[in-house]
Scaffold this active site. Sequence first.
Site, PDB file in Angstrom:
ATOM      1  N   GLY A   1       0.729  -1.416   0.181  1.00 46.82           N
ATOM      2  CA  GLY A   1      -0.004  -0.127   0.036  1.00 46.82           C
ATOM      3  C   GLY A   1       1.021   1.216   0.098  1.00 46.82           C
ATOM      4  O   GLY A   1       1.897   1.212  -0.587  1.00 46.82           O
TER       5      GLY A   1
ATOM      6  N   VAL B   1       1.309   5.641   1.922  1.00 52.76           N
ATOM      7  CA  VAL B   1       0.844   6.574   2.832  1.00 52.76           C
ATOM      8  C   VAL B   1       0.826   7.877   2.202  1.00 52.76           C
ATOM      9  O   VAL B   1       1.824   8.099   1.454  1.00 52.76           O
ATOM     10  CB  VAL B   1       1.910   6.580   4.134  1.00 52.76           C
ATOM     11  CG1 VAL B   1       1.438   7.856   5.145  1.00 52.76           C
ATOM     12  CG2 VAL B   1       1.857   5.222   4.729  1.00 52.76           C
TER      13      VAL B   1
ATOM     14  N   CYS C   1       3.602  14.040  10.442  1.00 56.35           N
ATOM     15  CA  CYS C   1       4.845  14.541  10.990  1.00 56.35           C
ATOM     16  C   CYS C   1       5.784  15.301   9.797  1.00 56.35           C
ATOM     17  O   CYS C   1       6.114  14.662   8.984  1.00 56.35           O
ATOM     18  CB  CYS C   1       5.730  13.444  11.694  1.00 56.35           C
ATOM     19  SG  CYS C   1       4.976  12.622  12.922  1.00 56.35           S
TER      20      CYS C   1
ATOM     21  N   TYR D   1       8.916  16.516   9.004  1.00 55.15           N
ATOM     22  CA  TYR D   1       9.969  16.318   8.877  1.00 55.15           C
ATOM     23  C   TYR D   1      10.539  15.050   8.564  1.00 55.15           C
ATOM     24  O   TYR D   1      11.708  14.666   8.256  1.00 55.15           O
ATOM     25  CB  TYR D   1      11.015  16.855   9.958  1.00 55.15           C
ATOM     26  CG  TYR D   1      11.006  18.301  10.411  1.00 55.15           C
ATOM     27  CD1 TYR D   1      11.057  19.293   9.432  1.00 55.15           C
ATOM     28  CD2 TYR D   1      10.953  18.758  11.816  1.00 55.15           C
ATOM     29  CE1 TYR D   1      10.835  20.646   9.666  1.00 55.15           C
ATOM     30  CE2 TYR D   1      10.766  20.067  12.104  1.00 55.15           C
ATOM     31  CZ  TYR D   1      10.708  20.896  11.017  1.00 55.15           C
ATOM     32  OH  TYR D   1      10.417  22.434  11.392  1.00 55.15           O
TER      33      TYR D   1
ATOM     34  N   ASP E   1      10.131  -3.891  14.787  1.00 58.50           N
ATOM     35  CA  ASP E   1      11.105  -3.118  13.819  1.00 58.50           C
ATOM     36  C   ASP E   1      11.225  -1.852  14.200  1.00 58.50           C
ATOM     37  O   ASP E   1      10.968  -0.574  13.660  1.00 58.50           O
ATOM     38  CB  ASP E   1      10.115  -3.413  12.467  1.00 58.50           C
ATOM     39  CG  ASP E   1      11.030  -2.837  11.456  1.00 58.50           C
ATOM     40  OD1 ASP E   1      12.336  -2.884  11.661  1.00 58.50           O
ATOM     41  OD2 ASP E   1      10.402  -2.716  10.316  1.00 58.50           O
TER      42      ASP E   1
END
Length: 1024
Positions: free
Chosen positions: A634, A636, A706, A708, A838
Amino acid sequence: MALCPPAAHPSGTPLWLPVLVMTAITFTSATNQNISEITCVFISQKDEGSRTPKSSVSSKISNILEDLGCYLNSQGTENIYAPTKNVEVNVFEDIELRVIMNISEIISCLWFFKESQACKPSLDSENRYVTSLAFSQIRETQAGKYTLSVISKNSNYTIIVPVFIRNKPGKPYFKRSGKLDAIECISESYPPPSVQWMFCKTPDRSCLNKVHEGNRGKDGIQKVQHELSQRGLFQSYIWCCAANDLGRECTSLFTIDLNERQAAPLPELLLKVGEPLLIRCRALYRNYKFRINLSFENKEVQQDRRFDGLEYLTDHSAIRIQYVFASAAERGDSGRYTCSSTAHPNQTALVTVLEKGFINITDSREDFEIGEEDFCFEVNFTAYPPVRCMWLFSQKMFPCKQSYSADGRSISSKFCNHQHQSGIYIFYAENDDTVMTKRFTLYVRRKPEVTMQLLFKQISCVADSYPASSWVWRNCPDLNSSNCTEKITEGIQSFLPERRSLGSWISSSVLDVKETATTFSVECCASNSVGSACEKSFINLSVAGAVSSPPDNTAFYVFAGFIFLLIFFLSLLICHKYKKQFRYEGQLQMIQMIGSLDNEYTYIDFREFEYDLKWEFPRENLEFGQVLGSGAFGKVVNATAYGINKAGDSVQVAVKMLKEKSDTSEKDALMSELKMMTHIGSHENIVNLLGACTVSGPIYLIFEYCCYGDLLNYLRSKREKFYWTLTDIFKQHNFSFYHNFHLDQNSRMRTHLKYGVNTSLCGEDEFEIAQTSQNINMTPGPNGIVPFSEEDDIKHISRQMDEEEDFNVLTFEDLLCFSYQVAKGMEFLESKSCIHRDLAARNILVTHGKVVKICDFGLARDVVNDSNYIVRGNARLPVKWMAPESLFEGTYTMKSDVWSYGILLWEIFSLGVNPYPGIQVDANFYKLIQNGFKMDRPYYATKDVYCVMQSCWALDTRRRPSFSRLVSSLSCQLAEAEGAVYQNMKRNVSTHKSNAKTKPRVSKDEESFQSSTLLQHEDSQVKK
């Protein structure tokens, strides 16, 4: 665009309920007077199967269209429309009021219900304005008239739509009537209830002593209000019962009867602030001259808050009553009310007026194991106001029946309709003030179901049962014989049972076949506490392939070679397909410990959990932007969410979604991740879930954005802008912007404000910080250092931190702060029994204020082409970040996350260098890990930081620190670093001022040379 209405939900966890979506009110504009400008249409999506939430795949949905018959009932400057048919829905339905307007340009548009809410119309394909008002799990408090007010260039429009919510009557309550010597009973519901006054000890329908009243309604709430006067006020028992087609509720008038024996403990009346208070004192005596009095806390009740009654009986006896009432109870009305008489012993009752309601569920067993016997779950609780409740199982909702104890204090609910299905059952209860749930786990014992499979030189038997099965193997004279008595003891390998799901254990056993005979019969039997089951088979080794001697060597080798090549090519094909189509599974998982050891746990299967629909967000309110990351499963995407926090606001968010052609298992995995995130909750140092879209389209998970990006690239981008301390920055710029900063006499205050560091965990002997006085700090002024108050200090600190971020630099203190924040986030996840699996700099995001947040956007990572993920077994794993027990045993625990955190620290303090630089992941690498090899200290780490890393890399998991311990340790180091910064800056300010007139300024070329030399030195150290 769907918008959430005001006060759409009570506080707490809402229900997972049926997919029933209502679309109402369609406007069309006409070009002549014969066509109505407004048309109202009611569209209801009905679930033809069982009532299940929207996420249920098995639900069958059909659309029902009904014309509400909107008409214009007023003309002039404002056109007022209303439907001729009512909008009727069930409680907990999801509904939507959608408006389509074929009118001139809209100037303003508002919805009204209790308060106003702006609507955001958009244009459809026919150039009509469309706006929506959406409700998630509508409650009784949201019944009433909804008004849409639209002002266009040519005219004004008002559309009024009454919304009626079908529900059983609310618990009746009493208050004094406006008439003298009368009381009223009030209940609310739709359809409107009928009311009965009953004068029996219990309000059974068989009671003959009763008075029936009619009903009348008001504004969708359908409030009924009926008076009781004259002889009814003197009855021993007074019940008010309200009933409609959906149910019946009764309430007894709270009475202190001096002729009834008072039970212990004291009878208690519960009320909420603002509710009417009505207490009756009653006494019967043979002489009518006796007197009664109802007092509060042994004080006379005010005259305007009571009324009396007297009824003479034929034998010269009499009944006297006295009522104490208040139209709106206050906390001061709580206390003891005493009914006294000149002819009877006193009796007392307790009245408690609450600020808000409550639900208290009694602790009880939560895990049950049953066989074929009858069994019911039971919940005992106390609550006020009365609750609405239900039982939930496997995305299905079941009605909840409540029964009251004899004293009316406790309530119980039973659920027997489990049909002997193992799983998690949830009791859900809510009232106007709170929500409460209780989870039960049911394990149903069942005998084994055995399957047998013939393998090459082996016979395998597998049993599905609960509890787990044990095995027995026997030889049989022949296949049809039932006399298999010769027990086999050699060549058997039984494996540890594996839990497949709740109430299901998979047990397996393998028998190695000896070649002493070519044909024989064998039986395997699995047994548990419920019973046993056997499977037998006739074995022909020559057919099965376990031939003792090959018939012809040449033919055998040719055949074996062909089989080998076939297997080889099939393996290549499977591997190639697997690389492209391996299954998606989120890295973040919650575990449930089933034993005392770290590796005795199971993953919590969130597929069996209900999705909390309060997180549902209208997908029409998302405006997508650029793709932030994409991978095998997928992507983001950056998006703008309108109204996700509050109406009228727009927020930048990150939306996590699957690829277009995702399979069912991937959708289930993403839904499980969604349910887990709602269960975990929010924290400043994790990427928090903001909402989700699961209805009428692909699944979207909406997270904080977020700005950065990930920490790994952030660190690498700042390598050339790294300074050990802020003092180095000021020195390089010859203190040109030093006036923007204030020296803190207590530097730990700044750390506390920015990062929430708890320095109280550190001993004062661990570091020294120079202090002047308790409440005075120092700041540079035009005439040198001048004092300012601590209050001024706090006002400026947040601005200082923003300015520091604007320098676009990185300091050692920042690295410590990143480490501390990640530890805080992992401490929170640890408290939720959540493991990450992870944890690495690529999975940490950075946002404003140098705040870092732990994330899991693994579905948008190209794992196949990412060299950090190595094929090991049947998975791609981040080998260099994995703990030995995870690498070699497949075990993931909180302590394996601690190991990964140590690798993350190494990444941070090397400014993004790949771990184990120069070491290839091969057999030698695995040997190094097994032998306890540890990386050298990275260039930017202090000895204390490196000591923390080494503690995280202990081979014995018990010797690794917890995340709480790591938070404490880093908190101390951070506070110590802050103190050093303060001392350093104070010393350098003094030096700078004394040498300002004599010391030559460093040229920009010299600064550049010094900076580049330092960076070259750092790079060489990292390579080493």
